[in-house]
Design a protein around this motif. Structure first.
Motif, PDB file in Angstrom:
ATOM      1  N   ASP A   1      59.478  52.841  44.394  1.00 15.50           N
ATOM      2  CA  ASP A   1      58.162  52.943  45.011  1.00 15.50           C
ATOM      3  C   ASP A   1      57.064  53.080  43.965  1.00 15.50           C
ATOM      4  OD1 ASP A   1      59.410  52.802  47.445  1.00 15.50           O
ATOM      5  OD2 ASP A   1      59.449  54.981  47.757  1.00 15.50           O
ATOM      6  N   LYS A   2      57.344  53.814  42.890  1.00 16.22           N
ATOM      7  CA  LYS A   2      56.347  53.989  41.830  1.00 16.22           C
ATOM      8  C   LYS A   2      56.067  52.662  41.122  1.00 16.22           C
ATOM      9  CE  LYS A   2      53.778  56.734  39.245  1.00 16.22           C
ATOM     10  NZ  LYS A   2      53.253  55.753  38.290  1.00 16.22           N
ATOM     11  N   GLU A   3      57.098  51.870  40.861  1.00 16.02           N
ATOM     12  CA  GLU A   3      56.896  50.570  40.225  1.00 16.02           C
ATOM     13  C   GLU A   3      56.108  49.630  41.124  1.00 16.02           C
ATOM     14  OE1 GLU A   3      60.836  50.085  37.378  1.00 16.02           O
ATOM     15  OE2 GLU A   3      61.032  49.737  39.536  1.00 16.02           O
ATOM     16  N   VAL A   4      56.386  49.657  42.431  1.00 16.35           N
ATOM     17  CA  VAL A   4      55.637  48.820  43.365  1.00 16.35           C
ATOM     18  C   VAL A   4      54.174  49.241  43.415  1.00 16.35           C
ATOM     19  CG1 VAL A   4      55.398  48.163  45.791  1.00 16.35           C
ATOM     20  CG2 VAL A   4      57.667  48.274  44.750  1.00 16.35           C
ATOM     21  N   ALA A   5      53.929  50.543  43.488  1.00 21.86           N
ATOM     22  CA  ALA A   5      52.553  51.042  43.549  1.00 21.86           C
ATOM     23  C   ALA A   5      51.784  50.702  42.278  1.00 21.86           C
ATOM     24  CB  ALA A   5      52.549  52.551  43.787  1.00 21.86           C
ATOM     25  N   ASP A   6      52.414  50.826  41.119  1.00 17.12           N
ATOM     26  CA  ASP A   6      51.742  50.497  39.861  1.00 17.12           C
ATOM     27  C   ASP A   6      51.404  49.010  39.788  1.00 17.12           C
ATOM     28  OD1 ASP A   6      51.940  53.127  39.127  1.00 17.12           O
ATOM     29  OD2 ASP A   6      53.712  52.852  37.871  1.00 17.12           O
ATOM     30  N   ALA A   7      52.343  48.155  40.245  1.00 19.94           N
ATOM     31  CA  ALA A   7      52.078  46.719  40.211  1.00 19.94           C
ATOM     32  C   ALA A   7      50.926  46.344  41.144  1.00 19.94           C
ATOM     33  CB  ALA A   7      53.341  45.951  40.589  1.00 19.94           C
ATOM     34  N   ILE A   8      50.903  46.947  42.336  1.00 23.35           N
ATOM     35  CA  ILE A   8      49.813  46.660  43.275  1.00 23.35           C
ATOM     36  C   ILE A   8      48.487  47.128  42.721  1.00 23.35           C
ATOM     37  CG2 ILE A   8      48.907  47.202  45.558  1.00 23.35           C
ATOM     38  CD1 ILE A   8      51.746  47.390  46.581  1.00 23.35           C
ATOM     39  N   GLU A   9      48.452  48.338  42.190  1.00 31.56           N
ATOM     40  CA  GLU A   9      47.194  48.881  41.667  1.00 31.56           C
ATOM     41  C   GLU A   9      46.678  48.058  40.496  1.00 31.56           C
ATOM     42  OE1 GLU A   9      45.310  53.252  40.569  1.00 31.56           O
ATOM     43  OE2 GLU A   9      47.491  52.984  40.737  1.00 31.56           O
ATOM     44  N   THR A  10      47.586  47.543  39.675  1.00 31.14           N
ATOM     45  CA  THR A  10      47.161  46.702  38.549  1.00 31.14           C
ATOM     46  C   THR A  10      46.467  45.445  39.034  1.00 31.14           C
ATOM     47  OG1 THR A  10      48.972  47.534  37.172  1.00 31.14           O
ATOM     48  CG2 THR A  10      47.948  45.441  36.522  1.00 31.14           C
ATOM     49  N   HIS A  11      47.017  44.797  40.065  1.00 31.46           N
ATOM     50  CA  HIS A  11      46.406  43.578  40.593  1.00 31.46           C
ATOM     51  C   HIS A  11      45.103  43.865  41.328  1.00 31.46           C
ATOM     52  CE1 HIS A  11      49.414  40.593  39.537  1.00 31.46           C
ATOM     53  NE2 HIS A  11      50.376  41.395  39.952  1.00 31.46           N
ATOM     54  N   LEU A  12      45.018  45.018  41.980  1.00 32.82           N
ATOM     55  CA  LEU A  12      43.791  45.340  42.704  1.00 32.82           C
ATOM     56  C   LEU A  12      42.642  45.660  41.759  1.00 32.82           C
ATOM     57  CD1 LEU A  12      45.089  47.539  45.684  1.00 32.82           C
ATOM     58  CD2 LEU A  12      44.580  45.099  45.641  1.00 32.82           C
ATOM     59  N   GLN A  13      42.959  46.217  40.616  1.00 32.70           N
ATOM     60  CA  GLN A  13      41.909  46.608  39.677  1.00 32.70           C
ATOM     61  C   GLN A  13      41.490  45.471  38.762  1.00 32.70           C
ATOM     62  OE1 GLN A  13      43.557  50.040  37.696  1.00 32.70           O
ATOM     63  NE2 GLN A  13      42.707  51.466  39.200  1.00 32.70           N
ATOM     64  N   THR A  14      42.393  44.540  38.473  1.00 31.49           N
ATOM     65  CA  THR A  14      42.081  43.428  37.565  1.00 31.49           C
ATOM     66  C   THR A  14      42.202  42.126  38.336  1.00 31.49           C
ATOM     67  OG1 THR A  14      44.394  43.318  36.851  1.00 31.49           O
ATOM     68  CG2 THR A  14      42.906  44.695  35.559  1.00 31.49           C
ATOM     69  N   ARG A  15      41.078  41.578  38.698  1.00 29.38           N
ATOM     70  CA  ARG A  15      41.043  40.325  39.447  1.00 29.38           C
ATOM     71  C   ARG A  15      40.146  39.334  38.733  1.00 29.38           C
ATOM     72  NH1 ARG A  15      38.234  40.615  43.458  1.00 29.38           N
ATOM     73  NH2 ARG A  15      39.026  38.758  44.507  1.00 29.38           N
ATOM     74  N   GLU A  16      40.516  38.055  38.834  1.00 30.27           N
ATOM     75  CA  GLU A  16      39.736  36.974  38.243  1.00 30.27           C
ATOM     76  C   GLU A  16      39.108  36.153  39.356  1.00 30.27           C
ATOM     77  OE1 GLU A  16      42.198  34.665  35.717  1.00 30.27           O
ATOM     78  OE2 GLU A  16      42.861  36.354  34.495  1.00 30.27           O
ATOM     79  N   ASP A  17      37.846  35.811  39.184  1.00 31.09           N
ATOM     80  CA  ASP A  17      37.109  35.065  40.186  1.00 31.09           C
ATOM     81  C   ASP A  17      36.880  33.607  39.805  1.00 31.09           C
ATOM     82  OD1 ASP A  17      36.880  37.385  41.719  1.00 31.09           O
ATOM     83  OD2 ASP A  17      35.047  37.999  40.685  1.00 31.09           O
ATOM     84  N   ASP A  18      37.353  33.196  38.618  1.00 32.74           N
ATOM     85  CA  ASP A  18      37.066  31.836  38.185  1.00 32.74           C
ATOM     86  C   ASP A  18      38.078  30.831  38.725  1.00 32.74           C
ATOM     87  OD1 ASP A  18      39.036  33.004  36.725  1.00 32.74           O
ATOM     88  OD2 ASP A  18      38.452  32.144  34.796  1.00 32.74           O
ATOM     89  N   ILE A  19      39.280  31.282  39.095  1.00 31.92           N
ATOM     90  CA  ILE A  19      40.316  30.391  39.599  1.00 31.92           C
ATOM     91  C   ILE A  19      40.797  30.925  40.945  1.00 31.92           C
ATOM     92  CG2 ILE A  19      42.653  29.508  39.208  1.00 31.92           C
ATOM     93  CD1 ILE A  19      42.111  29.465  36.273  1.00 31.92           C
ATOM     94  N   TRP A  20      41.005  30.036  41.895  1.00 30.41           N
ATOM     95  CA  TRP A  20      41.430  30.457  43.225  1.00 30.41           C
ATOM     96  C   TRP A  20      42.879  30.942  43.177  1.00 30.41           C
ATOM     97  CZ3 TRP A  20      38.526  31.268  47.363  1.00 30.41           C
ATOM     98  CH2 TRP A  20      39.155  31.496  48.577  1.00 30.41           C
ATOM     99  N   PRO A  21      43.134  32.190  43.576  1.00 32.85           N
ATOM    100  CA  PRO A  21      44.497  32.728  43.480  1.00 32.85           C
ATOM    101  C   PRO A  21      45.288  32.495  44.767  1.00 32.85           C
ATOM    102  CG  PRO A  21      42.984  34.492  44.016  1.00 32.85           C
ATOM    103  CD  PRO A  21      42.155  33.223  43.950  1.00 32.85           C
ATOM    104  N   SER A  22      46.573  32.498  44.609  1.00 34.06           N
ATOM    105  CA  SER A  22      47.494  32.497  45.739  1.00 34.06           C
ATOM    106  C   SER A  22      48.525  33.580  45.471  1.00 34.06           C
ATOM    107  CB  SER A  22      48.168  31.129  45.897  1.00 34.06           C
ATOM    108  OG  SER A  22      49.116  31.151  46.947  1.00 34.06           O
ATOM    109  N   TRP A  23      48.671  34.506  46.416  1.00 31.56           N
ATOM    110  CA  TRP A  23      49.507  35.673  46.210  1.00 31.56           C
ATOM    111  C   TRP A  23      50.861  35.496  46.877  1.00 31.56           C
ATOM    112  CZ3 TRP A  23      47.483  38.679  42.655  1.00 31.56           C
ATOM    113  CH2 TRP A  23      46.094  38.726  42.509  1.00 31.56           C
ATOM    114  N   THR A  24      51.903  35.891  46.176  1.00 26.85           N
ATOM    115  CA  THR A  24      53.255  35.824  46.706  1.00 26.85           C
ATOM    116  C   THR A  24      54.032  37.023  46.192  1.00 26.85           C
ATOM    117  OG1 THR A  24      55.203  34.405  46.953  1.00 26.85           O
ATOM    118  CG2 THR A  24      54.136  34.430  44.802  1.00 26.85           C
TER     119      THR A  24
END
Length: 470
Positions: free
Chosen positions: A287-310
């Protein structure tokens, strides 16, 4: 006694012809009209009308009242226009089909069932295409339809895999009937070919072959040899030949590296970058690894390229539902991996299918989930419930806003229930209504102060101001 009925009349009444006789009184009219002059109606003159209406000043007062009415009406109209013009309103950015589409990644074993029944696997999948479309899926990514050693000659049906290509062509035709677009996955394929192959069987020739069959695009990995600026420029030229405003062909790049290579920064060559919320792993992530991975993506986002999440990494069943809520509410195009629960028929519909359908239809009809801005809402330590241990993963939250409409997404990755701190986000509206949740049992209105998240639960809440129901 004899009656005297002679000229003298009855009794003492005088006879006819006498001044006091009855005949004289009966012949005379009972009501004698008085002589009056005949009145003739005529319209009033101007002076008489002004006098009856209050004098000459009445016309001036009436003109002033009419003028005041029209001035007030124009002032209200101008005020309304000014309010509408100056009010902050979101700017709609036209989205292309692949920016609004939910992608569904199909695994190879669904397509390549080379058993005695021949193309039974493909036919079974074709029967489910209308059902997948009803769930809100708009495009499929066919993963692994070709062998890793496939060359351009195999991709165009001139090699030994012509039987496989015929099945894919049949699937393309049935997908078009169901309203689904198809993207072929060329990841880890040798698209350069061998030196013995003719020049007309190059990768560009293979692209043209499948684009003519109606393929909507292709997917490659950023570790492929074809992922270079020279190759992408060549592919972009081929795409332009077959693209139109309604039928744009796209290139999807799967990000396999932690650090993107240089061509990834060129937005003109790549349409969609597919990223995994979880890192690839062979073991079940904690659960800690999942939470860290989610928080990393939520805090660092790029707006120059359209993302697709999987989701690529391994996680428990409850966490998978939470991740489904996450990727369906993040900005970008969700790409859902094949799931046995979602791939069922309507007769065997489960809670996973209900959750998937609820999220896809909410995303399709809510502008805030398509065009809305993204705001990460970090929690502090005071947000922990008394039931949660200090080492438990924090509650993760973000906001999707479009105008005055706000969607709050809350994610409790930990195995313990969590309550919200009343002073966590004082600027947010306190009231709201549940849109969906991982348990599909959250319904009706709610308040943030009384909300308690269950273990491994994700909820989607539509917030509204007090007295507002929009």
């Amino acid at each position: 006694m004899p009656l005297n009925a002679g000229e003298a009349g009855y009794g003492s009444v005088p006879g006819l012809g006498l001044s006091g006789s009855v005949g004289a009184s009966e012949a005379a009219p009972l009501l004698i009209p008085e002589t009056e002059p005949v009145q003739h109606w005529r319209p009033l003159k101007k002076e008489e009308l002004e006098a009856a209406a209050g004098g000459k000043g009445w016309r001036r007062v009436r003109c002033y009242l009419v003028l005041l009415f029209w001035l007030s009406w124009v002032a209200m109209l101008a005020t309304s226009i000014a309010i509408v013009a100056t009010s902050p309103r979101p700017v709609v950015t036209p989205l292309r089909w692949w920016q609004k589409t939910l992608f569904y990644q199909l695994q190879p074993h669904l397509l390549m069932e080379e058993q005695a029944e021949g193309s039974g696997g493909i036919n079974a999948l074709c029967e489910q295409l209308p059902y997948l479309r009803s769930l809100g899926i708009g495009a499929m990514i066919l993963e692994g339809p070709f062998d890793k050693e496939a060359s351009p000659s195999n991709l165009t049906g001139t090699g030994e895999s012509s039987g496989t290509l015929a099945r894919i062509q049949h699937l393309l035709a049935e997908s078009s009937k169901a309203g689904l677009k198809v993207v072929l996955d060329f990841c880890e394929l040798d698209l350069a070919g061998s030196a013995e192959e003719p020049a007309n069987l190059s990768a560009s020739h293979a692209l043209r072959f499948w684009l003519e069959q109606g393929v909507a695009g292709f997917a490659i990995c950023d570790t492929d040899a074809a992922y270079s600026e020279k190759t992408l420029l060549e592919w972009r030229g081929v795409f332009k030949e077959f693209s139109s405003q309604e039928e744009e062909r796209i290139l999807v790049v799967k990000q396999m590296r932690d650090v993107p290579p240089p061509p990834l920064n060129n937005v003109t060559l790549v349409d969609v970058i597919m990223r995994s919320i979880l890192p690839p792993s062979l073991h079940l992530l904690s659960d800690k690894e999942v939470a860290d991975a989610i928080e990393t993506h939520l805090q660092t986002r790029e707006d120059d390229i359209w993302p697709s999440w999987t989701v690529v990494g391994k996680a428990s069943h409850n966490v998978k539902k939470l991740l489904l809520v996450l990727i369906m509410t993040l900005p970008g195009s969700p790409a859902v991996q094949y799931d046995e629960d979602i791939g069922q028929t309507q007769a065997t519909e489960s809670s996973s299918v209900a959750l998937f359908s609820s999220l896809s239809h909410s995303r399709a009809r809510e502008e805030a989930l398509l065009y809305g801005s993204f705001t990460f809402l970090p929690f502090n330590s005071s947000s922990n419930s008394t039931h949660a241990s200090p080492s438990s993963p924090p509650v993760l939250a973000f906001l999707r806003s479009w105008g005055c409409v706000h969607f709050l997404i809350l994610l409790n990755v930990g195995p313990e229930p969590r309550a919200l701190d009343p002073a966590w986000a004082p600027s947010l509206p306190e009231a709201g209504v549940f849109v969906t949740s991982t348990g599909m049992d959250r319904l009706g209105s709610m308040t943030l102060g009384a909300l308690e998240l269950r273990p491994h639960e994700a909820v989607v809440i539509k917030l509204f101001e007090a007295g507002s129901y929009s």
